[in-house]
Write an enzyme that holds these catalytic residues in place. Structure first.
Site, PDB file in Angstrom:
ATOM      1  N   THR A   1     -15.804  -3.497  35.148  1.00 21.67           N
ATOM      2  CA  THR A   1     -16.573  -3.509  33.903  1.00 21.67           C
ATOM      3  C   THR A   1     -17.288  -4.835  33.740  1.00 21.67           C
ATOM      4  OG1 THR A   1     -14.963  -2.009  32.870  1.00 21.67           O
ATOM      5  CG2 THR A   1     -16.421  -3.235  31.395  1.00 21.67           C
TER       6      THR A   1
ATOM      7  N   GLN B   1     -17.481   3.240  32.255  1.00 19.56           N
ATOM      8  CA  GLN B   1     -17.866   1.881  31.870  1.00 19.56           C
ATOM      9  C   GLN B   1     -19.099   1.419  32.645  1.00 19.56           C
ATOM     10  OE1 GLN B   1     -14.773   2.875  32.939  1.00 19.56           O
ATOM     11  NE2 GLN B   1     -13.185   1.514  32.138  1.00 19.56           N
TER      12      GLN B   1
ATOM     13  N   GLN C   1     -21.124   4.385  27.661  1.00 21.65           N
ATOM     14  CA  GLN C   1     -19.852   3.708  27.428  1.00 21.65           C
ATOM     15  C   GLN C   1     -19.992   2.218  27.762  1.00 21.65           C
ATOM     16  OE1 GLN C   1     -16.406   5.601  29.110  1.00 21.65           O
ATOM     17  NE2 GLN C   1     -15.098   3.818  28.838  1.00 21.65           N
ATOM     18  N   ASP C   2     -19.546   1.373  26.822  1.00 18.39           N
ATOM     19  CA  ASP C   2     -19.515  -0.086  27.028  1.00 18.39           C
ATOM     20  C   ASP C   2     -20.910  -0.685  27.162  1.00 18.39           C
ATOM     21  OD1 ASP C   2     -16.813   0.294  26.982  1.00 18.39           O
ATOM     22  OD2 ASP C   2     -16.427  -0.444  28.998  1.00 18.39           O
TER      23      ASP C   2
ATOM     24  N   ASP D   1     -16.886   3.127  22.773  1.00 17.98           N
ATOM     25  CA  ASP D   1     -16.621   1.677  22.742  1.00 17.98           C
ATOM     26  C   ASP D   1     -17.881   0.877  23.058  1.00 17.98           C
ATOM     27  OD1 ASP D   1     -14.001   2.590  22.457  1.00 17.98           O
ATOM     28  OD2 ASP D   1     -13.479   2.216  24.549  1.00 17.98           O
TER      29      ASP D   1
ATOM     30  N   ARG E   1     -11.965   1.525  17.478  1.00 20.73           N
ATOM     31  CA  ARG E   1     -10.561   1.735  17.826  1.00 20.73           C
ATOM     32  C   ARG E   1     -10.013   0.446  18.440  1.00 20.73           C
ATOM     33  NH1 ARG E   1      -9.984   5.253  23.373  1.00 20.73           N
ATOM     34  NH2 ARG E   1     -11.713   4.327  24.550  1.00 20.73           N
TER      35      ARG E   1
ATOM     36  N   TRP F   1      -8.742  -1.910  20.894  1.00 19.74           N
ATOM     37  CA  TRP F   1      -8.577  -2.133  22.327  1.00 19.74           C
ATOM     38  C   TRP F   1      -7.376  -3.034  22.604  1.00 19.74           C
ATOM     39  CZ3 TRP F   1     -12.314  -5.614  25.609  1.00 19.74           C
ATOM     40  CH2 TRP F   1     -12.011  -5.452  26.968  1.00 19.74           C
TER      41      TRP F   1
END
Length: 527
Positions: free
Chosen positions: A295, A325, A347-348, A369, A433, A435
């Site tokens: 990531t 990711q 995502q990310d 996220d 949320r 992490w």
């Protein structure tokens, strides 16, 4: 006994009293530290070496001892990681190990910055928090590839000690600052609130003019048609790396789509990128975890050099939701600003990795996220768009990574709009949320569209972090803003006090009044 003998005896007794007070205070701090045994074993034995024949010993001496003990262990750990036998590692394990090597080097640098005698406690807390993020990220790289057993088997126990010593140092720095300074670490004393047209103080007059100017005063120009100094951003960055000095260096990137992966190293200070506008100047890539990047290294554009500024650009990762990711931009740049920029991914998307960051008039697109990391980040007057994820997935806008209760980090979304992208449909979407254990996110005075689920926030895994996180909402509006159906977690707060909400403004949480105004980016210091 003559007068000289009496004076000598007085000095000896005084030093003894100061020494005893210093040691007793140090023992007390060690007892309260997150890892007291390690503090007693590695820090207290060195306190005697800090005592000199002076009467001005303070708790700062003990803080310095703690920092130096942590630095010594971090240097040793970096050396051990450097010379590990990785001959049995496959390509993915090597990628994760390479991240760790870079991150341990950065941890050593952050600790050296903290030890500097001119460092204020708030900055030290920021840099120690960044060092803790480094330790977490080293582990995360192996987790990305389900190789946690490699980390546990190959990395020396000293690596774990470094994380614990950093946690102790973070606690000690905060405790000492609280005892000796007025006000919390996240704030700056005697700061006047600036208007929405003002600029936080960490930005020079020159930078302010650059950000306000409609014409670019660039040191170099990047243009794909050959009309500039370079045709690629990579070439311009390489040239910037060779410049002497650390004054502001401006790179104008003309309209075009630049398929490049860019990394601004930590040695490259005070770079500024100016594009021709959102969706006009585009930097795009598609690295992702599924195809073998961690990531951390999947970012299309990654910046570590302090004082970075970007204006009027789009940063994009086109890997798509099925690749999981895939970072568009990663920033570990302290005192960095992104003004009128767009971040597009799934995502990310936006990795607010570490240190102090400010985003203004930006557009951020993603799914899972998609604003995440462990920076002290404020996103102001921006648009946040949830896209359509993979089938069966839920959208989570934030995943903040604060893993220690003494970190001064968090994500704040202020005066912004959270809305659905065109193709979202009826996908459940949440504000965030947790992490990490002490995840901290605040959404205030923003407009929340009907895409936000009535519960507001989503669990990470069962009851993990639900009582230790800090999630807050303050005076939001829109069809998704009602708090009547919100989660009932111990760490969730409907903020009703302007004083409590004020802790998360640019002026207080980000100490923006001391650095942003010199850049020329408009911002609201208060609520």
């Amino acid at each position: 006994m003559d007068i000289n003998s009496l004076l000598t005896l007085y000095v000896i007794i005084s030093i003894s009293i100061v020494s005893q007070t210093f040691v007793h205070g140090s023992i007390s701090l060690c007892d309260q530290a997150p890892y007291p045994d390690l503090c007693h074993d590695l820090i207290l034995p060195n306190t005697s070496t800090t005592l000199t024949a002076s009467l001005d010993q303070t708790q700062f001496s003990f803080r310095d001892v703690a920092l130096r003990a942590t630095l010594e262990r971090a240097e040793n750990a970096h050396n051990l990681v450097s010379f590990m036998n990785v001959s049995s590692f496959d390509e993915r394990a090597m990628s994760a190990w390479s991240d760790c090597l870079e991150l341990y080097e950065d941890t050593v640098d952050q600790l050296n910055r903290c030890i500097n005698s001119n460092t204020d406690s708030a900055s030290a807390q920021t840099w120690l928090s960044a060092a803790i993020a480094n330790q977490q990220t080293c582990v995360n790289g192996f987790d990305d590839f389900q190789l946690s057993s490699h980390f546990q088997s190959f990395f020396p126990p000293m690596v774990t000690d470094v994380s614990k010593l950093l946690s102790n140092s973070l606690f000690i720095n905060k405790a000492v600052a609280t005892q000796t300074e007025s006000g919390p670490l996240e704030s700056t004393r005697s700061r006047r609130l600036l208007s929405s047209r003002g600029f936080p103080g960490w930005v020079s007059t020159y930078d302010r003019r650059l950000l306000q100017s409609s014409t670019s005063r660039a040191d170099v120009v990047v243009a794909q048609d050959g009309s500039g100094n370079y045709k690629t951003i990579t070439e311009a960055v390489a040239a910037a790396a060779k410049r002497s000095g650390t004054s502001r260096y401006v790179i104008h990137v003309k309209a075009g789509t630049y398929k490049e992966n860019i990394e601004i190293k930590k040695s490259m200070k005070n770079l500024m990128f100016i594009g021709d506008g959102k969706d006009v100047t585009i930097v795009t890539g598609s690295k992702n975890v599924q195809d073998g990047s961690t990531t951390f290294k999947s970012a299309t554009f990654a910046v570590s050099g302090p004082g970075f500024i970007a204006r009027d650009m789009t940063f994009e990762n086109t890997a798509g939701p099925q690749k999981h990711q895939a970072v568009a931009l990663r920033s570990g740049s302290d005192l960095s600003i992104f003004y009128s920029c767009s971040f597009k991914g799934y995502q990310d998307t936006l990795y607010v990795y570490s240190q102090r960051q400010f985003y203004r008039n930006c557009d951020i697109y993603g799914t899972v996220d998609f604003i995440f990391g462990d920076a002290t980040a404020v996103i102001q007057n921006s648009n946040i768009y949830a896209r359509k994820p993979m089938s069966g997935q839920k959208n989570t806008i934030t995943a903040q990574g604060r893993s220690d209760p003494n970190e001064n980090t968090g994500i704040v979304i202020h005066n912004s709009i959270i809305a659905a992208a065109e193709n979202l449909g009826s996908v459940k979407t949440y504000l965030g949320r947790p992490w990490k254990q002490y995840s901290r996110t605040v959404v205030m005075k923003s407009t929340l569209g009907g895409l936000i689920d009535p519960a507001g926030w989503l669990e990470w895994s069962g009851n993990f972090a639900l009582n230790t996180l800090y999630y807050g909402e303050y005076l939001n509006s829109g069809t998704g803003a009602s708090t009547s159906g919100r989660v009932k977690w111990g760490g969730y707060h409907v903020i009703t006090s302007s004083a409590e909400a004020g802790k998360f403004t640019v002026g207080n949480f980000l100490a923006g009044g001391s650095w942003i105004s010199s850049t020329g980016v408009p911002f609201s210091s208060g609520l």
